[in-house]
Design an enzyme around this catalytic site. Structure first.
Site, PDB file in Angstrom:
ATOM      1  N   ASP A 237      -4.733   1.742  -4.903  1.00 45.21           N
ATOM      2  CA  ASP A 237      -3.655   1.710  -3.976  1.00 45.21           C
ATOM      3  C   ASP A 237      -2.311   1.546  -4.592  1.00 45.21           C
ATOM      4  OD1 ASP A 237      -2.052   0.088  -1.948  1.00 45.21           O
ATOM      5  OD2 ASP A 237      -3.945   0.170  -1.045  1.00 45.21           O
ATOM      6  N   ASP A 246      -3.526 -16.735  -5.550  1.00 45.46           N
ATOM      7  CA  ASP A 246      -4.555 -16.832  -4.692  1.00 45.46           C
ATOM      8  C   ASP A 246      -5.516 -15.560  -5.160  1.00 45.46           C
ATOM      9  OD1 ASP A 246      -5.507 -18.405  -2.602  1.00 45.46           O
ATOM     10  OD2 ASP A 246      -4.415 -17.556  -1.139  1.00 45.46           O
ATOM     11  N   HIS A 292       1.665  -3.287  -0.583  1.00 43.29           N
ATOM     12  CA  HIS A 292       0.673  -3.132  -0.044  1.00 43.29           C
ATOM     13  C   HIS A 292      -0.792  -3.288  -0.449  1.00 43.29           C
ATOM     14  CE1 HIS A 292      -2.050   0.126   1.855  1.00 43.29           C
ATOM     15  NE2 HIS A 292      -1.179  -0.139   2.868  1.00 43.29           N
ATOM     16  N   ASN A 305      -9.619 -21.541  -2.004  1.00 41.32           N
ATOM     17  CA  ASN A 305      -9.103 -22.756  -3.036  1.00 41.32           C
ATOM     18  C   ASN A 305      -8.482 -23.745  -2.044  1.00 41.32           C
ATOM     19  OD1 ASN A 305      -6.882 -21.057  -2.147  1.00 41.32           O
ATOM     20  ND2 ASN A 305      -6.736 -20.161  -4.309  1.00 41.32           N
ATOM     21  N   ASN A 382      -3.052   6.070  11.010  1.00 40.33           N
ATOM     22  CA  ASN A 382      -2.204   5.319  11.760  1.00 40.33           C
ATOM     23  C   ASN A 382      -1.514   6.435  12.786  1.00 40.33           C
ATOM     24  OD1 ASN A 382      -3.139   3.096  10.516  1.00 40.33           O
ATOM     25  ND2 ASN A 382      -1.207   3.126   9.391  1.00 40.33           N
ATOM     26  N   VAL A 401     -19.148   7.164   2.266  1.00 41.92           N
ATOM     27  CA  VAL A 401     -18.089   6.826   2.759  1.00 41.92           C
ATOM     28  C   VAL A 401     -18.186   6.338   4.216  1.00 41.92           C
ATOM     29  CG1 VAL A 401     -15.753   7.817   3.120  1.00 41.92           C
ATOM     30  CG2 VAL A 401     -17.191   8.917   1.516  1.00 41.92           C
ATOM     31  N   SER A 451      -4.828   0.346   7.326  1.00 43.21           N
ATOM     32  CA  SER A 451      -4.881  -0.187   5.760  1.00 43.21           C
ATOM     33  C   SER A 451      -5.327  -1.418   5.787  1.00 43.21           C
ATOM     34  CB  SER A 451      -3.471   0.154   5.334  1.00 43.21           C
ATOM     35  OG  SER A 451      -3.296   1.492   4.782  1.00 43.21           O
TER      36      SER A 451
END
Length: 621
Positions: A237, A246, A292, A305, A382, A401, A451
């Site tokens: 990405d 995080d 992204h 956490n 999209n 896939v 996404s």
């Protein structure tokens, strides 16, 4: 008595361009116009900051008893906060809103879920504001707005009287989105379960920001001790925020590399690739400046956490592989190289929240990943199209896939999500509207898009493999598809993913082994050197264009430059029209299941397939 301009919530249409180079998706973007000018939507807000739009409103959760919130208004700032009321025994309940501790003139408004103003309090100067209302169960929004350009601190207190009976609340009374409850601590050894058909239901996890995790029954799987432990998911990405609080504990570390010594210690062709590689910029720091990729990574494996966001598989490892630049676009060669890198370096799953036209380079790379036993999860796209885009459409011919569509919190297919149609794609749906996750700059935010749906399925795949590591990619796909038993309105996919069903089935599955390496892709369309991020629409109302980088066959110079470590043999294959550039140097520390001989054979086979396809294309032309 001073006069003030009336404020109102405005519903914006969802706009979707048919062309692949522009997408205007103002999803969930009710916006508040300012008195002075048209509203400019926020890109993102800090997790602790109130937003300016309904999509970015600070979530106070279910209102019970008394809650207080303090912040500061600066000039043209507006603060919007959201709260819910549960069903009351008497049908409605009294809600008191108080705005005090002011040093300048701030006004108080309340709106219903449709954006209609219910009431307002607009006292002059720094006088406190107060509203007392009888409200039914539902969703409400509180707006705090300055008069002219007032700057002031404030304290907002909300209280309700009367006993209430929640309809579907979290069991944890603290619904602060920054403090979700932790998944059940997994036992050191997951419990034996000889013939599980389903997992027992558990209490609602977290608050409103965790609707997506509850929708796919991830907490039910955690309660059984499966959190994705021992599974590596590559996020191919825009990179990943390498210092996000995080994510940092779950980032992949290349054990064969010594950081900062300037040496390719593991002989994989990449120097100091401790946390992955940046193919967009040709360096060893795949850090995300776009946001992204960080959002995707958090949905997969943000740590459990007690603060921020929690991933679907909070025990999994994230391998950052940057193939798209800060603008969210990149070349098909970079994407293909990123896929190969992830497969060679031990990724079990590859998340592709990106797409574009047909690319034989990416197809060859995914075939290569299939040879190494890697599952590939790809976004359907999209464009509101009747068929998914590429590489998701490769699911029609490659058994490793899965294509992923997006649905909302009402289990309805998102308007922007591509369908299956007559493509033959193997597709499931997952939450993809208003998904709360990590963002670059150690922040959090909500994004929408296929996404955002894709990493949910990647997380489910990680849960499946943590329950049964012997499964082949095709078996993982079969279990996810067969377990997708949630009905999604308007969708023609296999269904909405259900982590509990798929993982329970994985515990009794005995199918393993590598998938066939000779699967061939079908489908038409010219070879395209386009790989564009399927932009998740930033839920604050920002219009996010889907840009691309389109190159003709004679414009490979940039791709060759980006791949700075290619060998002479690689250049030969790079120059073949539409084929993939590959490296021949393999990791010295390859896993036993991915031996050097397997990799060498895989490289040879891939080169042969690439050459064969190029010769066929040349003959046809």
């Amino acid at each position: 008595m001073r006069r003030k301009r009336q404020l109102a919530l405005e519903q914006l249409e969802s706009r979707f361009a048919l062309a692949a180079d522009i997408a205007c998706s103002d999803l969930e973007s009710l916006e508040l116009p300012t008195p002075e000018s048209a509203w400019e939507g926020d890109v993102l807000v800090q997790a602790t900051d109130p937003g300016r739009t309904i999509a970015t409103a600070f979530d106070l959760g279910l209102l019970s008893g008394t809650q207080s919130f303090a912040d500061t208004i600066t000039r043209r700032d507006r603060d919007l906060l959201r709260f819910e009321l549960a069903n009351a025994q008497q049908g409605s309940q009294t809600v008191l809103l108080q705005l005090d501790q002011l040093t300048a003139d701030l006004d108080l408004y309340i709106y219903d879920s449709n954006g209609a103003r219910i009431a307002e309090s607009r006292n002059a100067n720094a006088a406190a504001e107060e509203l007392s209302l009888s409200l039914a169960a539902g969703e409400y929004f509180v707006l705090i707005s300055p008069y002219r350009r007032a700057v002031s601190d404030y304290r907002l207190t909300l209280s309700t009287t009367g006993s209430t009976t929640p309809t579907a609340p979290p069991t944890d009374p603290d619904t602060n989105p920054d403090a979700p409850t932790n998944p059940a601590d997994p036992p050191s050894d997951p419990p034996a379960n000889d013939s599980p058909t389903e997992f027992p239901a558990v209490a609602y996890y977290g608050g409103a920001n965790e609707w997506n995790l509850n929708a796919i029954n991830a907490p039910e799987v955690w309660a059984q001790g499966y959190t994705g432990q021992g599974v590596t998911v590559a996020v191919v990405d825009t990179g990943v925020d390498l210092e996000h609080s995080d994510l940092v504990s779950n980032l992949w570390v290349n054990a064969g590399e010594i950081a900062g010594n300037g040496i390719d210690d593991d002989h994989n062709g990449y120097v100091d690739d401790v946390h992955g590689w940046d193919f967009a910029n040709g360096d060893n720091r795949p850090d995300d400046t776009n946001g992204h990729g960080t959002h995707v990574a958090g949905t997969i494996a943000a740590a459990a956490n007690g603060f921020g966001a929690t991933g679907v598989a909070p025990g999994a490892t994230v391998m950052p592989v940057q193939v798209l630049g800060s603008d969210g676009s990149g070349s098909s060669l970079s994407v293909a190289e990123g896929i190969r890198y992830a497969a060679r370096n031990g990724a079990d799953i590859i998340n592709l929240s990106l797409g574009g036209g047909y690319s034989s380079q990416i197809l060859a790379a995914i075939r290569y990943a299939e040879q190494l036993g890697v599952v590939v999860i790809a976004a359907a796209g999209n464009e509101s199209s009747g068929v998914p885009g590429y590489p998701a459409r490769f699911s029609a011919s490659l058994t490793n896939v899965i294509s992923v569509g997006a649905h909302d919190s009402r289990n309805t297919l998102a308007n922007f999500s591509n369908r299956v149609g007559g493509s033959g794609a193997v597709q499931v749906d997952a939450p993809g509207v208003g998904v709360y996750s990590t963002f670059s700059g150690n922040r959090y935010g909500r994004l929408s898009g296929t996404s955002m749906a894709t990493p949910h399925v990647a997380g489910v795949a990680a849960l499946v493999l943590s329950a049964n590591s012997s499964l082949s990619p095709s078996s993982v796909r079969s279990l996810i598809v067969a377990g997708a038993d949630r009905a999604i309105g308007r969708s023609d996919s296999a269904g909405g993913v259900n982590a509990a069903t798929s993982v329970a089935a994985a515990l009794t599955s005995t199918t393993s082994g590598a998938a066939s390496a000779n699967a061939t892709a079908s489908g038409g369309g010219p070879t395209s050197r386009t790989a564009s991020r399927m932009f998740g629409t930033i839920a604050a109302g920002m219009v996010s264009p889907v840009t691309d980088l389109s190159e003709s066959d004679d414009e490979m110079t940039e791709d060759r430059h980006l791949a700075s470590t290619k060998s002479p043999a690689d250049r030969h294959f790079t120059q073949l029209p539409g084929q993939i550039a590959s490296r021949t140097t393999e990791p010295a520390t390859a896993q036993a299941s991915r031996s050097h001989s397997q990799l060498a054979f895989g490289e040879w086979l891939n080169h042969w397939l690439a050459l064969e396809q190029w010769l066929a294309e040349s003959a046809a032309s």
